[in-house]
Design a protein around this motif. Structure first.
Motif, mmCIF file in Angstrom:
data_model
loop_
_atom_site.group_PDB
_atom_site.id
_atom_site.type_symbol
_atom_site.label_atom_id
_atom_site.label_comp_id
_atom_site.label_asym_id
_atom_site.label_seq_id
_atom_site.Cartn_x
_atom_site.Cartn_y
_atom_site.Cartn_z
ATOM 1 N N GLN B 33 15.608 -4.043 23.469
ATOM 2 C CA GLN B 33 16.064 -4.831 22.331
ATOM 3 C C GLN B 33 17.544 -4.561 22.084
ATOM 4 O O GLN B 33 18.015 -3.435 22.258
ATOM 5 C CB GLN B 33 15.266 -4.486 21.057
ATOM 6 C CG GLN B 33 13.813 -4.922 21.117
ATOM 7 C CD GLN B 33 13.061 -4.688 19.813
ATOM 8 O OE1 GLN B 33 12.097 -3.921 19.757
ATOM 9 N NE2 GLN B 33 13.480 -5.364 18.769
ATOM 10 N N PHE B 35 20.356 -4.851 18.957
ATOM 11 C CA PHE B 35 20.453 -4.938 17.504
ATOM 12 C C PHE B 35 21.925 -4.960 17.094
ATOM 13 O O PHE B 35 22.782 -4.375 17.760
ATOM 14 C CB PHE B 35 19.819 -3.718 16.832
ATOM 15 C CG PHE B 35 18.346 -3.539 17.063
ATOM 16 C CD1 PHE B 35 17.887 -2.749 18.107
ATOM 17 C CD2 PHE B 35 17.423 -4.138 16.213
ATOM 18 C CE1 PHE B 35 16.535 -2.561 18.314
ATOM 19 C CE2 PHE B 35 16.065 -3.943 16.417
ATOM 20 C CZ PHE B 35 15.619 -3.156 17.475
ATOM 21 N N GLN B 37 23.924 -3.645 13.735
ATOM 22 C CA GLN B 37 23.779 -2.915 12.474
ATOM 23 C C GLN B 37 24.922 -3.299 11.546
ATOM 24 O O GLN B 37 26.096 -3.092 11.873
ATOM 25 C CB GLN B 37 23.756 -1.408 12.692
ATOM 26 C CG GLN B 37 23.380 -0.621 11.436
ATOM 27 C CD GLN B 37 22.992 0.809 11.731
ATOM 28 O OE1 GLN B 37 23.625 1.494 12.524
ATOM 29 N NE2 GLN B 37 21.921 1.282 11.088
ATOM 30 N N GLY B 41 23.805 -0.780 6.932
ATOM 31 C CA GLY B 41 22.851 -0.008 7.712
ATOM 32 C C GLY B 41 21.661 -0.775 8.227
ATOM 33 O O GLY B 41 20.835 -0.231 8.956
ATOM 34 N N LEU B 43 19.451 -2.951 10.526
ATOM 35 C CA LEU B 43 19.402 -3.331 11.929
ATOM 36 C C LEU B 43 18.859 -4.746 12.038
ATOM 37 O O LEU B 43 17.723 -5.016 11.647
ATOM 38 C CB LEU B 43 18.501 -2.380 12.714
ATOM 39 C CG LEU B 43 19.077 -1.008 13.045
ATOM 40 C CD1 LEU B 43 17.986 -0.079 13.543
ATOM 41 C CD2 LEU B 43 20.181 -1.117 14.079
ATOM 42 N N PHE B 86 23.584 -1.914 19.005
ATOM 43 C CA PHE B 86 22.724 -0.940 19.666
ATOM 44 C C PHE B 86 21.826 -1.618 20.685
ATOM 45 O O PHE B 86 21.289 -2.699 20.442
ATOM 46 C CB PHE B 86 21.823 -0.214 18.652
ATOM 47 C CG PHE B 86 22.535 0.808 17.811
ATOM 48 C CD1 PHE B 86 22.820 0.546 16.488
ATOM 49 C CD2 PHE B 86 22.899 2.033 18.347
ATOM 50 C CE1 PHE B 86 23.469 1.487 15.698
ATOM 51 C CE2 PHE B 86 23.540 2.986 17.570
ATOM 52 C CZ PHE B 86 23.829 2.700 16.242
ATOM 53 N N LEU B 100 11.142 3.473 20.517
ATOM 54 C CA LEU B 100 12.429 3.044 21.047
ATOM 55 C C LEU B 100 13.374 4.235 21.172
ATOM 56 O O LEU B 100 13.465 5.064 20.270
ATOM 57 C CB LEU B 100 13.052 1.991 20.135
ATOM 58 C CG LEU B 100 12.369 0.622 20.130
ATOM 59 C CD1 LEU B 100 13.010 -0.279 19.085
ATOM 60 C CD2 LEU B 100 12.441 -0.020 21.506
ATOM 61 N N PHE B 102 17.345 4.815 21.523
ATOM 62 C CA PHE B 102 18.570 4.064 21.283
ATOM 63 C C PHE B 102 19.746 4.665 22.045
ATOM 64 O O PHE B 102 19.819 5.890 22.258
ATOM 65 C CB PHE B 102 18.914 4.088 19.784
ATOM 66 C CG PHE B 102 18.096 3.173 18.940
ATOM 67 C CD1 PHE B 102 16.780 3.483 18.617
ATOM 68 C CD2 PHE B 102 18.631 1.995 18.452
ATOM 69 C CE1 PHE B 102 16.012 2.637 17.833
ATOM 70 C CE2 PHE B 102 17.880 1.142 17.665
ATOM 71 C CZ PHE B 102 16.573 1.461 17.353
ATOM 72 N N GLY B 103 20.677 3.794 22.415
ATOM 73 C CA GLY B 103 21.972 4.262 22.878
ATOM 74 C C GLY B 103 22.820 4.697 21.702
ATOM 75 O O GLY B 103 22.397 4.618 20.539
ATOM 76 N N GLN B 104 24.039 5.139 22.017
ATOM 77 C CA GLN B 104 24.944 5.615 20.967
ATOM 78 C C GLN B 104 25.649 4.482 20.242
ATOM 79 O O GLN B 104 26.292 4.700 19.225
ATOM 80 C CB GLN B 104 25.995 6.549 21.561
ATOM 81 C CG GLN B 104 25.417 7.861 22.055
ATOM 82 C CD GLN B 104 25.002 8.759 20.916
ATOM 83 O OE1 GLN B 104 23.894 8.634 20.390
ATOM 84 N NE2 GLN B 104 25.860 9.654 20.511
#
Lengths: 115, 112
Positions: B33, B35, B37, B41, B43, B86, B100, B102-104
C-alpha cells in the motif's frame, strides 16, 4: 461513521499514570490493527485482532501494554505505568479480509504525550 | 523480518513538476500500500497495489513484485501534495492477513 475513528485525539498524561486509547473500526471490518509512530519514523505494528481474539501481539513492547476487543468491534489499547518513551502517535487500522485482499484503512490517531 | 527502503528521503519540487518515489522491499509480499500522511498525521490510502499498475488522477503506481520494488508517480504536483509518503508491505506468506511493515517515508515539499 464512514471511517475508522479514534478517541481521544490528544492525550497528555504524567509519567506513571494509566491511559486508555479507543478505536472504532469501519463497520463490518473483522480485522483491527494497532500501530505506533514515533516522530520522523514510519508506523510500527503493535497488535492485530481477528474478531475478538488477539491473533498476533508480537509488536507489543512490554507487559505494560495490553489491548482488548471484547465484542469484535471497538478496541481499547491500555498502557500502564506510562513512561516518557511511550510518547508517540498511536494509530488504529481496520480491514475486511477477502481471500488475499487485505487493504487497511487508518484512523486519525491519538497523539500521546507523557510528561 | 522484511526490510522496506524508500527513496529519496526528501524531495523538494516546484508546483507543476513531476516526481517518482521508489519503494524497495527485501522479500515477496502479499500486500503493498501507498499512503500520504497529512500534516495532522492522518494516513490517506493512495493505492493498494501488490502487483501491476494503477492510476488515480494525477497519481499512478506500479509494483514489479518479481523485482521487489514499487514506484509512485506524481504528475503536475500541487502544494496540497506536500506531506510524507509511505510505502507499506506485508509478507504473511499466503495467509489472508498481514501486519504492515512501513518504510521510513519520503518527505515531499511542493513550493508554489
Amino acid at each position: 461513521g464512514a471511517g475508522v475513528s479514534q478517541t481521544p485525539s490528544n492525550k497528555v498524561t504524567e509519567k506513571g499514570k494509566y491511559v486508555e486509547l479507543r478505536c472504532d473500526p469501519i463497520s463490518g471490518h473483522t480485522a483491527l490493527y494497532w500501530y505506533r509512530q514515533s516522530l520522523g519514523q514510519g508506523p510500527e505494528f503493535l497488535i492485530y485482532f481477528q474478531g475478538t481474539g488477539a491473533a498476533d501481539d508480537s509488536g507489543l513492547p512490554n507487559d505494560r501494554f495490553f489491548a482488548v476487543r471484547p465484542e469484535g468491534s471497538v478496541s481499547t489499547l491500555k498502557i500502564q505505568r506510562t513512561e516518557r518513551g511511550d510518547s508517540a502517535m498511536y494509530l488504529c487500522a481496520s480491514s475486511v479480509q477477502r481471500g488475499l485482499y487485505n487493504e487497511q484503512f487508518f484512523g486519525p490517531g491519538t497523539r500521546l504525550t507523557v510528561l | 523480518g522484511i526490510q522496506v527502503e524508500q527513496s529519496p528521503p526528501d524531495l523538494i519540487l516546484q508546483e507543476g513538476a513531476n516526481s517518482t518515489l521508489r519503494c524497495n522491499f527485501s522479500d515477496s509480499v502479499n500486500n503493498l500500500q501507498w499512503f500520504h500522511q497529512n500534516p495532522w498525521g492522518q494516513l490517506i490510502n493512495l493505492f493498494y497495489i501488490p502487483s501491476g499498475t494503477k492510476q488515480n488522477g494525477r497519481l499512478s503506481a506500479t509494483t514489479v513484485a518479481t523485482e521487489r520494488y514499487s514506484l509512485l508517480y506524481i504528475s503536475s504536483s500541487q502544494t496540497t501534495d506536500s506531506g510524507v509518503y509511505f510505502c507499506a508491505v506485508d509478507n504473511a506468506g499466503g495467509t489472508s492477513y498481514g501486519k504492515l511493515t512501513f518504510g521510513q517515508g519520503t518527505i515531499l515539499t511542493v513550493h508554489p
